[in-house]
Design a protein around this motif. Structure first.
Motif, mmCIF file in Angstrom:
data_model
loop_
_atom_site.group_PDB
_atom_site.id
_atom_site.type_symbol
_atom_site.label_atom_id
_atom_site.label_comp_id
_atom_site.label_asym_id
_atom_site.label_seq_id
_atom_site.Cartn_x
_atom_site.Cartn_y
_atom_site.Cartn_z
ATOM 1 N N UNK A 89 30.552 37.147 48.710
ATOM 2 C CA UNK A 89 30.598 37.238 47.251
ATOM 3 C C UNK A 89 30.698 35.828 46.693
ATOM 4 N N UNK A 90 30.011 35.600 45.574
ATOM 5 C CA UNK A 90 30.107 34.330 44.870
ATOM 6 C C UNK A 90 29.858 34.585 43.393
ATOM 7 N N UNK A 91 30.646 33.934 42.547
ATOM 8 C CA UNK A 91 30.463 34.071 41.104
ATOM 9 C C UNK A 91 30.828 32.747 40.453
ATOM 10 N N UNK A 92 30.059 32.363 39.446
ATOM 11 C CA UNK A 92 30.324 31.150 38.682
ATOM 12 C C UNK A 92 30.766 31.561 37.282
ATOM 13 N N UNK A 93 31.878 31.001 36.847
ATOM 14 C CA UNK A 93 32.434 31.316 35.541
ATOM 15 C C UNK A 93 32.428 30.034 34.727
ATOM 16 N N UNK A 94 31.986 30.099 33.487
ATOM 17 C CA UNK A 94 32.090 28.938 32.608
ATOM 18 C C UNK A 94 32.305 29.437 31.186
ATOM 19 N N UNK A 95 32.966 28.608 30.394
ATOM 20 C CA UNK A 95 33.262 28.909 28.987
ATOM 21 C C UNK A 95 34.167 30.128 28.826
#
Length: 142
Positions: A89-95
């Motif tokens: 699993x991989x997730x990028x979070x921004x803002x």
């Protein structure tokens, strides 16, 4: 790095704060309530602010990950095997200021896994162990 195709996301949540949507009296009430709930004793002590707050909960074949204090910085969440060869699993979070995800881990084979959260220069890691009997445990965050 290989990707494991069978890990499904049950639920994903984001928390953002936009100051233009809150009026000043609401903010004053919230700050007052926060001050009352975190009142310190009369003796002043030095405290450090945690740059990244991480929490995990494992139950009934689910892994719930909650992140707070992201300060709208780019943050990456990864679940890999312990050797970092296979990414489950991989997730990028921004803002966003907060994030939560619930993963189904029933399909993961028995083994040891690394959950990592990267925000700026801060990297937090946790080892997750899944046994042949289906028992899943996790270490403290390091």
């Amino acid at each position: 790095m290989q990707r494991f195709p069978h890990l499904s996301v049950i639920q994903r949540n984001y928390l953002s704060y936009n100051p233009s949507t809150h009026n000043s009296s609401t903010m004053k009430s919230l700050l007052f309530a926060l001050a009352l709930s975190t009142a310190a004793p009369a003796v002043a002590t030095a405290t450090t602010v945690e740059p990244l707050i991480t929490r995990t909960l494992i139950e009934e074949g689910r892994l719930e990950i909650t992140l707070a204090n992201l300060e709208q910085e780019r943050t990456i969440v990864r679940l890999t095997d312990l050797n970092n060869r296979t990414e489950f699993f991989s997730d990028r979070i921004k803002n966003h200021n907060g994030y939560g995800v619930c993963l189904s881990i029933d399909e993961l084979p028995a083994g040891r896994y690394m959950l990592s959260v990267e925000k700026g220069d801060t990297i937090r890691r946790q080892v997750i162990l899944k046994t042949d009997a289906g028992t899943t445990m996790c270490s403290d965050w390091k």
